[in-house]
Design a protein around this motif. Structure first.
Motif, short mmCIF file in Angstrom:
data_model
loop_
_atom_site.label_atom_id
_atom_site.label_comp_id
_atom_site.label_asym_id
_atom_site.label_seq_id
_atom_site.Cartn_x
_atom_site.Cartn_y
_atom_site.Cartn_z
N UNK B 280 0.81 -1.21 0.00
CA UNK B 280 0.00 0.00 0.00
C UNK B 280 0.85 1.26 0.00
N UNK B 281 1.98 1.20 0.71
CA UNK B 281 2.76 2.42 0.89
C UNK B 281 3.60 2.78 -0.33
N UNK B 282 3.91 1.76 -1.11
CA UNK B 282 4.85 1.98 -2.20
C UNK B 282 4.19 2.62 -3.41
N UNK B 283 5.04 3.13 -4.28
CA UNK B 283 4.52 3.87 -5.43
C UNK B 283 4.03 2.90 -6.50
N UNK B 284 2.95 3.31 -7.13
CA UNK B 284 2.40 2.50 -8.21
C UNK B 284 2.54 3.25 -9.51
N UNK B 285 2.57 2.51 -10.57
CA UNK B 285 2.58 3.17 -11.87
C UNK B 285 3.63 2.61 -12.79
N UNK B 286 3.73 3.26 -13.90
CA UNK B 286 4.61 2.81 -14.96
C UNK B 286 5.85 3.69 -14.95
N UNK B 287 7.03 3.06 -14.85
CA UNK B 287 8.22 3.87 -14.76
C UNK B 287 8.95 3.89 -16.10
N UNK B 288 9.31 5.09 -16.51
CA UNK B 288 9.88 5.28 -17.85
C UNK B 288 11.19 6.06 -17.74
N UNK B 289 12.32 5.41 -18.01
CA UNK B 289 13.60 6.14 -17.93
C UNK B 289 13.63 7.29 -18.92
N UNK B 290 14.21 8.41 -18.54
CA UNK B 290 14.26 9.59 -19.40
C UNK B 290 15.67 9.87 -19.92
N UNK B 291 16.61 9.84 -19.07
CA UNK B 291 18.01 10.04 -19.46
C UNK B 291 18.91 9.64 -18.32
N UNK B 292 20.16 9.44 -18.66
CA UNK B 292 21.17 9.13 -17.65
C UNK B 292 22.37 10.03 -17.93
N UNK B 293 22.95 10.58 -16.87
CA UNK B 293 24.14 11.39 -17.07
C UNK B 293 25.26 10.85 -16.18
N UNK B 294 26.45 10.80 -16.78
CA UNK B 294 27.63 10.36 -16.03
C UNK B 294 28.60 11.53 -15.96
N UNK B 295 29.18 11.77 -14.82
CA UNK B 295 30.15 12.87 -14.70
C UNK B 295 31.45 12.36 -14.09
N UNK B 296 32.54 12.92 -14.54
CA UNK B 296 33.86 12.52 -14.04
C UNK B 296 34.71 13.76 -13.86
N UNK B 297 35.27 13.94 -12.68
CA UNK B 297 36.17 15.07 -12.44
C UNK B 297 37.56 14.52 -12.13
N UNK B 298 38.51 14.88 -12.99
CA UNK B 298 39.87 14.38 -12.86
C UNK B 298 40.80 15.53 -12.49
N UNK B 306 38.83 12.25 -9.01
CA UNK B 306 38.37 12.62 -7.67
C UNK B 306 36.90 12.34 -7.49
N UNK B 307 36.13 12.55 -8.55
CA UNK B 307 34.69 12.36 -8.40
C UNK B 307 34.13 11.75 -9.68
N UNK B 308 33.27 10.76 -9.48
CA UNK B 308 32.62 10.16 -10.63
C UNK B 308 31.28 9.65 -10.15
N UNK B 309 30.25 9.87 -10.94
CA UNK B 309 28.95 9.37 -10.51
C UNK B 309 27.93 9.48 -11.62
N UNK B 310 26.73 9.05 -11.32
CA UNK B 310 25.64 9.07 -12.29
C UNK B 310 24.39 9.68 -11.67
N UNK B 311 23.61 10.34 -12.51
CA UNK B 311 22.21 10.60 -12.19
C UNK B 311 21.37 9.93 -13.26
N UNK B 312 20.26 9.33 -12.84
CA UNK B 312 19.32 8.77 -13.81
C UNK B 312 17.96 9.34 -13.48
N UNK B 313 17.27 9.81 -14.49
CA UNK B 313 15.95 10.40 -14.24
C UNK B 313 14.88 9.57 -14.96
N UNK B 314 13.80 9.34 -14.26
CA UNK B 314 12.69 8.57 -14.83
C UNK B 314 11.37 9.26 -14.49
N UNK B 315 10.38 8.99 -15.32
CA UNK B 315 9.02 9.48 -15.03
C UNK B 315 8.20 8.33 -14.49
N UNK B 316 7.48 8.62 -13.46
CA UNK B 316 6.55 7.62 -12.94
C UNK B 316 5.15 8.08 -13.29
#
Lengths: 663, 320
Positions: B280-298, B306-316
């Motif tokens: 009941x508490x969890x989210x319902x619906x259809x999840x659709x990935x929108x984009x993913x971005x990767x960043x690297x700082x050297x 020194x830093x590397x990571x990702x953001x991924x954005x999706x629509x629910x």
């Protein structure tokens, strides 16, 4: 090895009297350096490699090869080469040209302990630019070409760790009688050492302090026809010129071993050393600690020393032979006599594996340190009083348990805190497998770390490959904040294991299972002092130290364990992972792949180590009588083959077991 | 609702280091570092009651370790980690993975959004290199002349059986160019110093370049092919002053099925999305990935990441 100050060297009994004096001045110089440089920040990565050569001289008519003692002439020729100087090269101890800002700077050359040796380094340090990495191999080839160009036509700069017949009759040119006053060796003349007064004094005072000649016994390789028990047939028990001639009558030469009795047998070995500049003292200390457990792995992987004094040895690397060749410990220090005049028992030679970790890293558990480490307590107290932290003070108080060996009378008049001569006197005669190097006073140089265990390889391709591999490993260590800590005593154990014949494929080494810090959400890091920004987090909670590491094959350490999740990922995959995070152009990546491929395949046994190849070459030689003897003819053919491999790098098929199919 | 998934700095998080086989293109780094970051947040910092009566506690409610701001859900709760040293010490590279079937105008908005996230994360106002990865393109060195558009070459992730749909077809040049205009604008505004594309072969470059105002400086090629890059491409790139760089990402870095599995209620999920009527508490619906971005700082002169990571954005999209 640069030439230190010139002057009047004290004979050992005099030097011994001033040892405490030199040490205390050395410590004051160290404190001055440390105070000045501890806040140095943001130094770039600069690094350098050192390649050492044996100068061999062919006697084509008699199919013989000897060591050439013309080091001084060759260096003089190099130092007076106008064109070389113009390009920035030369001999720093004599004269060299100016470093070029933009252009390529020509390489520079240095004398070494052995008068048959030559050392060459790049004319200016390398950076981390990937293009720089690709210049290493051509530069090494250039160095060899220049070296060769300043030699006689029958001479050649060969990169074998040891000369196969050093210490056999008629192995040097020009020839000198053995049993000189300095070395008192029954195998090599005093003239084998660089004539600069520092070197014969070093050898003589080590012998003098020790009370006997140095004693190097290498287990002989037992082949089908090797007489057994093996008694080194070259030992002369009837010499009566020096008191030390009694050594062999007192049992210095051990059964089933090849016996050697002079510093030149160790310090006459060639190795491949890499020095890195860290961004600050913290990073330097971290690199020192993290590279330390890699030392024995790289020693085993670069194994290239299966022959001593004309016999096949049952070991593959040079390390312990050098260790014994400069072992100045007295009988009391060795524990063979009760302590009376000396201050403590000393478990290791001045040339040995590391005994300390020095990083102020939360991941460094006290259990990794050696509880029985010998230190000079007064010196440690002086360093602590001077403001140094406990770990670093302990490290230097350990190095400073030694006596200075070569002391120049002139240097004892006045303490100059703007110099490092007394500090370096002790520091540079502690030959451990890593060296932590404070910045020289009055220079721009930062804190440096030297990686010293690797054996020289026959080709410049291999030497470049191992150099670049170590550079990339340091970048992976710093980027991923890797943790290779195991108890330091396990590192020493590994160092012994690395000596075993064909250790690469038959032995296992203690190594840490999980090199990663535990993953935690990143925290803001306001101070910005560390890289990566998250710093070193303690892996909580601590389990038993013994659970952190296990025995691994070299292949597992280099290429990774296959046992599913949680196995050690392997140094090569870590480097690949690092490279995948960097912007590397396709051509560079392709070149780097050649180097990494060599190391991968050396580790998994596809390619042979140099030691294995040399041993095989000897054993398959038609002149070999399966009696462990490497005679003049085999030696000549072996050195010729090594030269051929240096030039063709396996393209003609020779040496392909080591190198694979080179393009 | 918009979901923003983040990995934080993955450089010291071991599990994401790619294990063998190293030359395989892979999204393992993204998926495993997402999971690792979720797990780390689930267990900290507020202690959730653990081990009640000796039994393992159920997964903590996602609300304890995520943050909702308006119509955006941050998974997990996110705090930026700005770079430690002055900006000029770094080389910052960002790679943006577009998703298929997204209209060019939406993609332009997404681009800006992705860059803003990264700038905020690293505490800076500009990046050195922005590489965009268009969906469905796959460079194949063995096929010299044509750009080989092969959906099969994308390794379909195991959980992702049903994805061989229109997702993986390459787009036409015009659509790409429309997106490129946004990048050119970012370049004009000096937010991005250099632009790059990924997996372009000669043919596609020849069609693409004449229509650009700001030329790409970089073309990223899969590392697996770095020793067999076709000569014509090397020559053409040199002539056009395009640097050929290596990477080991797969183009379809976050398929829908993978995302659903990570967020879902199953064995491998973190329990953000409902698995059945009982959640009941969890989210319902259809999840659709929108984009993913990767960043690297050297850190430039030290070669340290020194830093590397990702953001991924999706629509629910909630089911009505």
């Amino acid at each position: 090895m640069g030439l230190l100050a010139v002057g009047t060297p004290l004979e050992w009994p005099e030097a011994k009297k001033v040892a405490g004096h030199v040490r205390s001045w050395g410590i004051e110089q160290l404190l001055a350096i440390w105070r000045n440089a501890k806040g140095k920040e943001r130094d770039a990565l600069l690094w350098g490699d050192e390649v050492e050569y044996l100068v061999v001289c062919y006697d084509e008519e008699n199919r013989k090869v000897r060591l050439s003692l013309r080091q001084a002439d060759i260096l003089a020729a190099l130092a007076n080469d106008e064109k070389l100087l113009e390009q920035g090269g030369g001999v720093p101890d004599v004269q060299r040209g100016p470093e070029k800002e933009a252009d390529t700077t020509a390489p520079v050359f240095h004398p070494e302990f052995g008068r048959f040796m030559l050392e060459a380094t790049p004319g200016k340090p390398w950076g981390i630019g990937f293009k720089d990495l690709l210049n290493v191999e051509p530069n090494m080839k250039w160095r060899r070409t220049i070296a060769k160009d300043h030699m006689a036509k029958e001479e050649y700069p060969i990169t074998l760790t040891t000369f196969p017949r050093l210490g056999s009759p008629d192995c040097i040119v020009p020839s000198y009688p053995v049993s000189g006053p300095k070395l008192r060796s029954q195998y090599v003349p005093d003239e084998i050492a660089n004539p600069h007064i520092r070197f014969p004094t070093l050898a003589a005072n080590i012998r003098w302090r020790r009370g006997r000649k140095v004693e190097i016994n290498v287990p002989v390789f037992r082949d089908e026809n090797t007489p057994w028990p093996f008694k080194d047939p070259t030992v002369n028990y009837d010499l009566h010129q020096w008191p030390e001639d009694d050594d062999v009558r007192n049992g210095a030469a051990k059964e089933n071993h090849i016996y050697m009795d002079a510093m030149a047998f160790g310090m006459g070995s060639c190795c491949l050393q890499i020095t890195f500049q860290a961004k600050n003292i913290e990073e330097g200390r971290k690199m020192y600690d993290q590279l330390s457990p890699l030392g024995p792995i790289l020693l085993a992987l670069t194994a290239a020393t299966p022959i001593y004094k004309g016999f096949l040895a049952d070991t593959d690397v040079r390390w312990n032979q050098i260790s014994r060749a400069v072992d100045d410990r007295t009988l009391e220090e060795l524990g063979e006599k009760p302590l009376k005049n000396d201050r403590w028992r000393v478990p290791k030679s001045r040339y040995a594996s590391n005994s300390t970790y020095i990083s102020q890293d939360q991941r460094l558990r006290p259990d990794y340190l050696d509880p029985d480490l010998v230190i000079d307590k007064d010196i440690k107290q002086r360093l602590l009083d001077g403001g140094m932290d406990d770990l670093l003070a302990t490290h230097f108080a350990h190095l400073f348990i030694r006596d200075p060996i070569v002391v120049f009378a002139e240097d004892l008049k006045e303490l100059d805190l703007n110099k490092a001569d007394h500090f370096e006197n002790l520091q540079s005669t502690n030959w451990q497998h890593m060296r932590f190097k404070p910045p020289p006073p009055g220079s721009d140089t930062g804190w440096r770390v030297e990686f010293r265990p690797m054996e020289i390889q026959i080709t410049d391709f291999e030497n470049a490959a191992f150099s670049i591999f170590i550079v990339l490993i340091t970048r992976a260590i710093l980027s991923f904040n890797l943790n290779f800590y195991i108890p330091i005593k396990r590192v020493s154990e590994n160092m012994e294991t690395a000596h075993i014949r064909d250790a690469v494929s038959t032995q296992k080494f203690w190594f840490r299972k999980n090199p990663f810090s535990s993953h935690q959400p990143s925290k803001m890091n306001g101070t910005g002092a560390s890289t990566p920004a998250e710093g070193s987090r303690p892996p909580t909670p601590f389990g038993p130290v013994e659970d952190e590491y296990e025995l691994m094959t070299i292949n597992e350490v280099i290429n990774g364990q296959h046992s599913g999740e949680g196995g050690f990922p392997g140094l090569i995959p870590l480097v690949e992972s690092y490279l995948n995070s960097m912007n590397v152009d396709v051509e560079t990546r392709c070149e780097l792949a050649r180097y990494l491929d060599l190391i991968r395949k050396r580790a998994d046994g596809t390619y042979w180590t140099t030691a294995k190849w040399i041993r095989h070459f000897v054993r398959c030689h038609p002149g070999y009588k399966k009696d462990s003897v490497v005679d003049d003819e085999i030696s000549y053919d072996l050195v010729k083959a090594a030269e051929q491999i240096t030039k063709a790098e396996g393209k003609d098929g020779l040496g392909r077991e080591m190198l694979g199919r080179q393009r | 609702m918009k979901l923003i998934l983040s990995t934080s700095n993955i450089m010291s998080g071991g599990p994401s280091v790619i294990r063998r086989p190293i030359f395989e293109k892979s999204n393992t780094e993204l998926t495993s570092s997402l999971r690792a970051n979720f797990t780390a947040h689930q267990s900290s910092p507020t202690p959730t009651p653990t081990a009640v009566n000796g039994t393992a506690s159920p997964k903590p409610s996602f609300k304890t370790w995520t943050t909702q701001e308006g119509n955006t859900l941050w998974i997990p709760t996110h705090t930026p980690s700005p770079l430690a040293e002055p900006r000029e010490s770094y080389d910052i590279t960002v790679k943006l993975f577009y998703r298929p079937n997204i209209p060019a105008d939406r993609r332009c908005v997404q681009t800006r959004e992705a860059i803003d996230l990264v700038l905020k994360e690293l505490g800076t106002s500009s990046i050195d290199l922005l590489i965009v990865s268009f969906p469905g393109i796959s460079f194949d060195a063995d096929d010299e002349d044509s750009d080989f558009d092969d959906p099969q070459s994308e390794p379909a992730s195991e959980q992702d059986g049903a994805v061989q749909d229109a997702e993986d077809l390459p787009e036409d040049i015009d659509t790409m160019i429309t997106t490129w205009r946004t990048l050119e604008k970012l370049h004009d505004q000096k937010v991005v110093s250099k632009l790059g594309i990924a997996e372009f072969g000669c043919a596609r470059l020849e069609k693409f370049l004449p229509q650009t105002r700001v030329k790409p400086s970089v073309d990223q090629i899969n590392v697996r092919d770095c020793c067999v890059v076709p000569k014509p491409l090397i020559l053409y790139a040199k002539q056009q002053k395009i640097e050929l760089l290596t990477h080991n990402d797969c183009t379809n870095v976050l398929p829908r099925g993978t995302l659903r599995e990570i967020l879902g209620s199953g064995e491998h999920g973190v329990g953000v999305l409902a698995g059945g009527a009982l959640d009941a508490e969890r989210l319902k619906g259809d999840v659709e990935p929108q984009w993913v971005v990767k960043y690297t700082a050297v850190v430039k002169d030290r070669g340290v990441v020194e830093s590397k990571g990702y953001f991924a954005v999706a629509e629910l999209r909630e089911e009505s």
